[in-house]
Design an enzyme around this catalytic site. Sequence first.
Site, PDB file in Angstrom:
ATOM      1  N   ASP A 224       0.884  -1.198  -0.040  1.00  0.00           N
ATOM      2  CA  ASP A 224      -0.241  -0.076   0.096  1.00  0.00           C
ATOM      3  C   ASP A 224       0.918   1.403   0.122  1.00  0.00           C
ATOM      4  O   ASP A 224       1.864   1.084   0.710  1.00  0.00           O
ATOM      5  CB  ASP A 224      -0.802  -0.015   1.213  1.00  0.00           C
ATOM      6  CG  ASP A 224      -1.934   0.929   1.214  1.00  0.00           C
ATOM      7  OD1 ASP A 224      -2.115   1.737   0.344  1.00  0.00           O
ATOM      8  OD2 ASP A 224      -2.778   1.080   2.206  1.00  0.00           O
TER       9      ASP A 224
ATOM     10  N   SER B   4      -6.414  13.487   0.645  1.00  0.00           N
ATOM     11  CA  SER B   4      -5.009  12.570   1.414  1.00  0.00           C
ATOM     12  C   SER B   4      -4.428  13.652   2.215  1.00  0.00           C
ATOM     13  O   SER B   4      -4.095  14.871   1.705  1.00  0.00           O
ATOM     14  CB  SER B   4      -4.627  12.019  -0.030  1.00  0.00           C
ATOM     15  OG  SER B   4      -3.398  11.372   0.640  1.00  0.00           O
ATOM     16  N   CYS B   5      -4.058  13.233   3.327  1.00  0.00           N
ATOM     17  CA  CYS B   5      -3.224  14.187   3.883  1.00  0.00           C
ATOM     18  C   CYS B   5      -1.777  13.461   4.503  1.00  0.00           C
ATOM     19  O   CYS B   5      -1.994  12.252   4.753  1.00  0.00           O
ATOM     20  CB  CYS B   5      -4.068  14.818   5.284  1.00  0.00           C
ATOM     21  SG  CYS B   5      -4.687  13.683   6.280  1.00  0.00           S
TER      22      CYS B   5
ATOM     23  N   ALA C 100       0.221  15.971   9.213  1.00  0.00           N
ATOM     24  CA  ALA C 100      -1.271  16.527   9.206  1.00  0.00           C
ATOM     25  C   ALA C 100      -2.020  15.486  10.214  1.00  0.00           C
ATOM     26  O   ALA C 100      -2.746  15.837  11.110  1.00  0.00           O
ATOM     27  CB  ALA C 100      -1.836  16.842   8.006  1.00  0.00           C
TER      28      ALA C 100
ATOM     29  N   ASN D 248      -8.475  11.722   6.284  1.00  0.00           N
ATOM     30  CA  ASN D 248      -9.009  11.948   4.625  1.00  0.00           C
ATOM     31  C   ASN D 248     -10.393  12.154   4.767  1.00  0.00           C
ATOM     32  O   ASN D 248     -11.232  11.695   5.566  1.00  0.00           O
ATOM     33  CB  ASN D 248      -8.636  10.509   3.837  1.00  0.00           C
ATOM     34  CG  ASN D 248      -7.195  10.510   3.650  1.00  0.00           C
ATOM     35  OD1 ASN D 248      -6.473  11.544   4.140  1.00  0.00           O
ATOM     36  ND2 ASN D 248      -6.689   9.249   3.217  1.00  0.00           N
TER      37      ASN D 248
ATOM     38  N   ASP E 192      -3.379   2.068  -5.573  1.00  0.00           N
ATOM     39  CA  ASP E 192      -2.211   2.125  -4.776  1.00  0.00           C
ATOM     40  C   ASP E 192      -2.050   0.972  -3.729  1.00  0.00           C
ATOM     41  O   ASP E 192      -1.254   1.180  -2.990  1.00  0.00           O
ATOM     42  CB  ASP E 192      -1.934   3.412  -3.916  1.00  0.00           C
ATOM     43  CG  ASP E 192      -3.064   3.308  -2.977  1.00  0.00           C
ATOM     44  OD1 ASP E 192      -4.114   2.799  -3.252  1.00  0.00           O
ATOM     45  OD2 ASP E 192      -2.694   4.034  -1.786  1.00  0.00           O
ATOM     46  N   GLU E 193      -2.906   0.005  -4.170  1.00  0.00           N
ATOM     47  CA  GLU E 193      -2.830  -1.096  -3.282  1.00  0.00           C
ATOM     48  C   GLU E 193      -3.036  -2.317  -3.716  1.00  0.00           C
ATOM     49  O   GLU E 193      -4.031  -2.508  -4.744  1.00  0.00           O
ATOM     50  CB  GLU E 193      -4.027  -0.781  -2.133  1.00  0.00           C
ATOM     51  CG  GLU E 193      -4.163  -1.540  -0.900  1.00  0.00           C
ATOM     52  CD  GLU E 193      -5.458  -1.107  -0.119  1.00  0.00           C
ATOM     53  OE1 GLU E 193      -6.029  -0.400  -0.333  1.00  0.00           O
ATOM     54  OE2 GLU E 193      -5.823  -2.428   0.638  1.00  0.00           O
TER      55      GLU E 193
END
Length: 906
Positions: free
Chosen positions: A283, A373-374, A378, A385, A433-434
């Site tokens: 991920d 997305s942070c 953050a 998110n 992304d995963e």
Amino acid sequence: MRRNEDKFPDNGFEAWGGYMHAKISKLEEQFSARAGTEETLSNIFNGVSIYVNGFTVPSADELKVLMSKHGGVYHVYQRSDDYIIASNLPDTKVKNMNLAKVVKPQWIVESLAANRLLDYRDYLLYGTSRTQKQINFRKIIKENDSLANDIKFNDTKQEQDLSEIHKTINEPNTTTSDQKPSKERLDNATSLDCQEILKQNLGAVTKTAADPEFIAEFYKNSRLHHISQLGACFKQHINELRENSNFQFPAREQLKEIILASNNFKNLSQLKFEKNKIIMHIDMDCFFVSVGLRNRPDLKGKPVAVTHSKGGQGRSKRPGVDRDTEFNLYKQNKAKKLGITTGISHDEIKIENRVDDIDEEDSKYGSMSEIASCSYEARAKGLSNGMFMGSALRLCPDLQTIPYDFDGYKEVAYTLYNTIAQYSLDIEAVSCDEMYLDCTELLSDMNVNVQGFATILREEIKAKTGCPCSTGFGGNRLQARLATKKAKPDGQFFLTEDLVEDFMYDIKLRDLPGVGSQTAYKLESLGHITCGSLQTLTLASLKSHLGNKTGAQLFEQCRGRDPNPLTFHTVRKSVSAEVNYGIRFENNYQCLEFLKQLSAEVHSRMHQFKAMGKCITLKLMVRAKDAPVETAKFLGHGYCDVINKSVSLQTATNDLEVITKEVILLCKKQNIDPTEMRGIGIQVTKLDYVTSRPTVGAINKFLFNNKIPKAKIKSEIKAELVETDQRNNPTTPTKSKVSTSPKKSPIISIKSPTIRKRGRPSKSLRQPSNNLMNKFLQGQNVGRDVPYKDPMIRAVVKEEVERKVEQSQTPRGLLGLPWNKVRALLRAWLDSGETPLQCDVVMIIDYLQEMVINKNIEKLQVLMNFLRRTTRDTGSVAWLEVYNRISEEVQNAMVAVYGKKLYISN
DNA sequence: ATCCTCCCCTAC
DNA sequence: TAAGGTAGGGGAGGAT
């Protein structure tokens, strides 16, 4: 130092820290060594770095030399700022890449010829030329022509209008600052088209769904849309890779060599044979942020969020907005629901959470732009998110925002997937992304241990994409996933069998995949927060609270068990498109136009996936009675009632007109005031697959015009299936009339890949097991000596049969028609003189193969003879080819079923 | 029992 | 301003 690394102290893999760097610099050293032998001839390519993708002229090697001679850099691995040199790219690549810097090799050659660096934009492989913008501008006018009923442009007129528009735009005092441009301006415009263009270019009016460009504009900017599309895209990508791969993985060999060559790495060898499965979960860390930070290294280590909002104050309050009322409605509704049932909608909780985060006074007018997305910095301040910018800024006033980079996400994701694919294709794509990777076979093949492999892979991914990722390993997908969560950020963790029990005990139920806010809430009200606690509940009790499946799943999950295997091949079951933003209609006409457009969107996606569907569902979000007309979020849907209505068709369709008609019908039936609509979605389910264009072939027309009574077909198909099932179950006596060799029959429902490589049924049959089937069928001379005694094969057979039963609930193609009707159809088809369409041919083949499988040999003979005679009579070459193909496929089926070709007598 | 429709929930 | 999509699993409850 992270905890997980403490648990796995020095096992040597720290030495891998520089693995990728070593590998890359070694390759580049070689390059410069070789390049160094030649003297530098010029500096044309100073500051230019290239990466060559695929076959090019000049070749990659030649380009390498050219670059070095003329001051450029050649990368063996693609980096984010490289120009990608390519002459053509496979479709899948094109779909997945940022094409902005994909350049033809001629760029290099011609720059050299010109002795200066030419503008690469003139050599883009898929480029839009630099004058594209203007072309588009004109295109808008042309496309909108139909709307401008009475006014037709000729070229000169267009020029005039355009210059007028430009003039208008450029006059400073004509730009209106109100929400709408002045009425007079619009009335003065020469046509509706010009009004549209004026609106767009003035930027003074925000587009709503009433605008014909709205859908495109919205989707272009929607993060959720992109997330969803990319996910589907990579699932498909894996499907394709697996279908086309020979399952050789050169990267493994490369790695083995490097391991052997280096003393440092010897202790990485796997000492013991891992007998259990090892599942890896990969991920990317806060994906959108990481991709964005590639170009903003200055922001690394700071609290960063990806959002549309620029981070400034939200605009001043719009008239009619009443956030309190709207938020209270969400709260009330939640309370009401909780009183009656435990069910609470996802959305409400989401909103409620946000409301909770907001200090009433401070954030009443704060930005309601969502954070996609942070960064971890953050998150440390409490951001998450999906949070609104207003509340995020309150928690973290120094939050840095960066814009979306959808092309970048695609590019990085593509690199990620292809990196992994160099090692194994036992991949289940989860999203862009995963993914999960079954690396049992991989690890034992490479003789590397888990941590070593993880380190290598993560280094390689970081080197190629510039983005960090985390990986987790475990004995099943659940364990792997939880391990990743522990590993984040930028780490790795192997949840070994001996750790599972302790590890699970403290895992929060909310962190289990599948447990969202609602389920977590229910469980919490039962007094359970952690897995350890839930383990005290009985299976029956869980089932009674959460339903049979969910209960059983949770029962397993909280013990760290997960019976679900990875699925490498996915078959799409629905196609849909929905828009719940910017829906503001003034009248029925606008609503209808939008429904048409959205239908077209769904239709085009169906086309893309070669899907036909039987069930069409319309989803409407309608402003709830008490909700303010003006929503808190600008053009948001606000507090709504949701309506779903569906219609089942007799035949699967992919016809735009049919879809549009049904959608409009469904909508009209609801009799809803279009001005109250806040969201619209269209979904098509019960899919069938075709290979052809959506063109309606002769047979399709036939089927469409002669609607077959549903009940009849259903019963016929059921009968057929029962029969098939019996034949395929060795324990059930076979009823076949033409039973040449009963012991061979169990294999026959599996169509060999050569038989079933085209046509809709093949899609449904092409499941993960297909690969196994492939190997089996190729290696074994199917039909000779059928080795179905092998339990593994039997399991596959059973699976295929079950799937077939499941998939065949709906009649499809010709199946279910009596043979003499098909003969009549064939004659009509041949007589029509129409060119045979692929889809029709496939249907015929399906039908005939079904006859082979059903051992309906006599009727099959009649049809084949008939086909041969009539084909000969037509004297058409196209038809002869069709006949030959059909004949071949039927013979293939015979080999699969009977173990030999049965020559059909004349 | 099983299917169908209309939801709800979850994930990214 | 803002871009709240989309696919899949599953449950409740009525129709068959």
